[in-house]
Write a protein that holds these residues in place. Structure first.
Motif, PDB file in Angstrom:
ATOM      1  N   THR A   1       0.837  -1.211   0.000  1.00  0.00           N
ATOM      2  CA  THR A   1       0.000   0.000   0.000  1.00  0.00           C
ATOM      3  C   THR A   1       0.871   1.261   0.000  1.00  0.00           C
ATOM      4  O   THR A   1       0.580   2.220  -0.717  1.00  0.00           O
ATOM      5  N   VAL A   2       1.954   1.254   0.779  1.00  0.00           N
ATOM      6  CA  VAL A   2       2.843   2.428   0.788  1.00  0.00           C
ATOM      7  C   VAL A   2       3.403   2.670  -0.616  1.00  0.00           C
ATOM      8  O   VAL A   2       3.418   3.805  -1.112  1.00  0.00           O
ATOM      9  N   THR A   3       3.821   1.603  -1.303  1.00  0.00           N
ATOM     10  CA  THR A   3       4.340   1.736  -2.671  1.00  0.00           C
ATOM     11  C   THR A   3       3.279   2.330  -3.596  1.00  0.00           C
ATOM     12  O   THR A   3       3.547   3.267  -4.367  1.00  0.00           O
ATOM     13  N   ARG A   4       2.076   1.772  -3.486  1.00  0.00           N
ATOM     14  CA  ARG A   4       0.989   2.240  -4.364  1.00  0.00           C
ATOM     15  C   ARG A   4       0.713   3.724  -4.124  1.00  0.00           C
ATOM     16  O   ARG A   4       0.538   4.500  -5.063  1.00  0.00           O
ATOM     17  N   ARG A   5       0.722   4.136  -2.858  1.00  0.00           N
ATOM     18  CA  ARG A   5       0.434   5.544  -2.566  1.00  0.00           C
ATOM     19  C   ARG A   5       1.562   6.470  -3.004  1.00  0.00           C
ATOM     20  O   ARG A   5       1.312   7.620  -3.396  1.00  0.00           O
ATOM     21  N   LEU A   6       2.801   5.995  -2.960  1.00  0.00           N
ATOM     22  CA  LEU A   6       3.911   6.804  -3.501  1.00  0.00           C
ATOM     23  C   LEU A   6       3.671   7.039  -4.985  1.00  0.00           C
ATOM     24  O   LEU A   6       3.831   8.159  -5.490  1.00  0.00           O
ATOM     25  N   ARG A   7       3.309   5.955  -5.680  1.00  0.00           N
ATOM     26  CA  ARG A   7       3.068   6.082  -7.133  1.00  0.00           C
ATOM     27  C   ARG A   7       1.911   7.034  -7.391  1.00  0.00           C
ATOM     28  O   ARG A   7       1.974   7.883  -8.282  1.00  0.00           O
ATOM     29  N   GLU A   8       0.821   6.896  -6.598  1.00  0.00           N
ATOM     30  CA  GLU A   8      -0.351   7.754  -6.810  1.00  0.00           C
ATOM     31  C   GLU A   8      -0.041   9.224  -6.537  1.00  0.00           C
ATOM     32  O   GLU A   8      -0.633  10.116  -7.136  1.00  0.00           O
ATOM     33  N   ALA A   9       0.895   9.471  -5.601  1.00  0.00           N
ATOM     34  CA  ALA A   9       1.277  10.856  -5.288  1.00  0.00           C
ATOM     35  C   ALA A   9       2.241  11.425  -6.325  1.00  0.00           C
ATOM     36  O   ALA A   9       2.631  12.587  -6.234  1.00  0.00           O
ATOM     37  N   GLY A  10       2.636  10.591  -7.301  1.00  0.00           N
ATOM     38  CA  GLY A  10       3.522  11.055  -8.373  1.00  0.00           C
ATOM     39  C   GLY A  10       4.988  11.061  -7.985  1.00  0.00           C
ATOM     40  O   GLY A  10       5.828  11.630  -8.693  1.00  0.00           O
TER      41      GLY A  10
ATOM     42  N   LEU B   1       5.190  16.169   4.580  1.00  0.00           N
ATOM     43  CA  LEU B   1       4.547  16.003   3.264  1.00  0.00           C
ATOM     44  C   LEU B   1       4.535  14.530   2.848  1.00  0.00           C
ATOM     45  O   LEU B   1       3.535  14.022   2.324  1.00  0.00           O
ATOM     46  N   LEU B   2       5.652  13.840   3.087  1.00  0.00           N
ATOM     47  CA  LEU B   2       5.719  12.424   2.722  1.00  0.00           C
ATOM     48  C   LEU B   2       4.825  11.586   3.639  1.00  0.00           C
ATOM     49  O   LEU B   2       4.128  10.670   3.183  1.00  0.00           O
TER      50      LEU B   2
END
Lengths: 496, 99
Positions: A106-115, A225-226
């Motif tokens: 999930t952390v990986t997916r959210r990093l990708r979604e945040a650009g 922010l992260l």
């Protein structure tokens, strides 16, 4: 100023306003990695092609008029304990060498979604067990302040990458101090959110009741922010808290501690603490007082039993969690010659695939959970855990935050504690109580120790779901120290 | 309180499915004995009437609606397998010769 020296917030703004492209920002960091990582060894895997493709896609979306988040186009180094599709995930272990997960954490997916642009995966102590990154099966990471010293652990690749300007941001996980301790000894900011505030889905489990993903950055605002980008409720994690993310970014911008009640934990100090660490810590406390905080001493008597309780609870959970590495469905398989049984192959594989610290902890946990020892060890440690939670509860009736040094000493030389497990475990003396109680804590730089000129961290602990207080106090300390120092602590690091 | 012998380590290694070499048994016996001696300090805390905590936060079981959702494909599930046969994980024999 070169792109690699900028903050994540600045880079995000430059990319959003199209003054700089995400591709340029990414290329600058890939160049830096090529220049210094042969000496630092922060990364286990760098994927330049994929990073540049991610960056190009961000640039195209911005050019097409899309409004993206504040970190879109900002590069990040990702701890190699989070699963990633399209990139290997090893957890620093031979048993997972070359494994390519079929799903994203999930952390990986959210990093990708945040650009965010994932540059690669960072080194760690095997399965996040350690305080120095020397337990990685792929060689140690070196502290950018002094390459002969450890960068902390277990998230040592992530702390070193940010400290060496290879990435403005990185991810970590904190089970007993694995974000705060590496941040402290490399002169950067590291935050352990409230347990359950960030998702464990796709995080390779070490001790499930303690493991907490969190951010590293070179300043408090970037960390916030992260934190905001990858935190929040996740239905895929059964212990994820269904509550809004605390207002961490607002708190990092606010940076006002006037009237706040700050407690100094009496039990953290004295024997075993380096004088230079205590001197910088005392200065930070005086600084908070000068900024209008009300400082009092607080006693948490059971904190001195946190370390032994942790080294029963965490190994017990690990001995159960690591049973999944059975040589059957993924990862290494050794000795399957057609004559051996599954059990023999399993034992040979685990002996060949796990390093000494992982074996020690699996056996220690197996011992603590054995019939006849269970009550005296695991059961008693769980009761101590209750008492530590009560100590925090009582303390937070008196004060808004607690402070301590993050670590008893500065970064020690590589090799010094490698074959002395108990000496190594002491590195997490001040960080462990927070993991057992599940509350939030941050480490921010508070100066250099006189003896060795190495960074010292100030730990700020806040109650469960009051993560914003860590950022508020951290930002106040950062602002006051930087105006005193004329720049960040990291700007005083020797050139690599 | 602690006395982790070489035989005790051999027993723990068997339970943990770790095929340790002889020299490892001696090495780990000394280290585990030292660690167990240190962590046994938890016994000093008077906690007879204290409830144990397995987690820091109160937890309730979590349910989701029983809806059909996409999952891993067989190829995805088998992609990291050490050995595959007919869309299945191929494993060494599980039962002994006499069973």
């Amino acid at each position: 100023m070169s792109l690699i020296r900028k903050t994540a917030a600045e880079l995000g703004a430059l990319v959003a306003s199209r003054e700089v492209t995400a591709v340029e920002v990414t290329q600058a960091h890939l160049d830096r990695i090529a220049e210094v990582d042969g000496r630092v060894n922060a990364f286990l895997h760098v994927d330049a092609e994929s990073a540049l493709a991610q960056a190009r896609s961000i640039d195209e979306r911005i050019a097409a008029g899309e409004t993206l988040g504040p970190l879109a186009g900002v590069p990040i180094a990702h701890k190699d304990v989070f699963t990633t599709t399209g990139m290997p995930t090893t957890a620093g272990s031979k048993i997972l060498e070359g494994w390519r997960p079929p799903y994203d954490a999930t952390v990986t997916r959210r990093l990708r979604e945040a650009g965010l642009v994932i540059l690669g995966k960072t080194n760690l102590d095997e399965f996040a067990m350690g305080s120095s990154t020397e337990n990685s099966a792929y060689g140690p990471t070196h502290n950018p302040w002094d390459l002969d010293r450890i960068p902390g652990g277990s998230s040592g690749g992530s702390s070193a990458a940010v400290s060496a300007y290879e990435a403005p941001l990185s991810t970590g996980t904190d089970t007993g101090g694995s974000i705060r301790q590496p941040a402290a000894v490399t002169g950067i900011v590291g935050m352990k959110p409230t347990y359950g505030g960030s998702s464990r889905y796709g995080l390779i489990a070490f001790a499930s009741s303690l493991d907490t993903p969190g951010p590293f950055a070179r300043n408090v605002l970037d960390a916030a922010l992260l934190h905001e980008a990858f935190s929040g409720h996740d239905p895929l994690d059964s212990t994820s808290i269904d509550a809004p993310v605390p207002p961490v970014v607002e708190a990092a911008r606010n940076a006002d501690v006037a009237g706040m009640r700050v407690g100094v934990v009496k039990e953290f100090g004295g024997e075993g603490y380096q004088p230079g660490v205590l001197a910088r810590f005392n200065e930070a406390v005086e600084l908070l007082e000068s900024l209008g905080a009300k400082v009092v001493e607080v006693s948490c008597p059971t904190f001195s039993y946190a370390l032994p309780a942790y080294y029963l609870i965490a190994p017990s959970e690990c001995s159960s969690n690591l049973a999944r590495f059975d040589a059957m469905r993924y990862g290494l398989r050794v000795g399957d010659d057609g004559t051996r049984s599954a059990e023999e192959v399993m034992a040979l594989t685990r002996a060949a695939g796990f390093g000494p610290e992982v074996k020690r902890r699996i056996m220690l946990g197996t011992y603590a959970l054995s019939s006849g020892y269970y009550d005296a060890y695991y059961g008693q440690a769980q009761k101590v855990r209750t008492l530590i939670m009560r100590d925090f509860e009582a303390a937070f009736h008196q004060v808004d935050v607690l402070v301590s040094p993050t670590t008893p000493t500065t970064a020690f030389p590589i090799g010094e504690r490698a074959d002395d497990p108990m000496a190594m475990y002491l590195a997490d003396l001040c960080t462990i109580p927070t993991n057992l109680a599940g509350n939030a804590a941050i480490s921010v730089p508070c100066g250099l120790a006189d003896e060795d000129g190495l960074p010292v961290g100030l730990q700020v602990m806040a109650p469960v779901l009051a993560d914003d207080r860590c950022y508020r106090v951290g930002a106040a300390v950062e602002k006051a120290f930087e105006s005193r120092w004329g720049g960040s602590l990291l700007s005083r690091a020797p050139a690599l | 309180m602690s006395a982790i012998t070489r035989d005790e380590v051999a027993h723990l290694a068997r339970l943990s499915r770790l095929a340790l070499a002889d020299d490892e048994l001696d090495h780990f016996a000394a280290q585990l004995d030292q660690i167990v001696g240190a962590v046994a300090r938890v016994a000093e805390v008077a906690a007879d009437d204290i409830p144990p905590s397995s987690h820091a936060l109160p937890l309730a079981n979590v349910f989701r609606p029983d809806d059909v959702r996409p999952g891993l494909t067989p190829e995805g599930a088998l992609s990291g397998a050490p050995a595959v046969e007919d869309d299945r994980f191929r494993v060494p024999r599980i039962l002994g010769e006499e069973e």
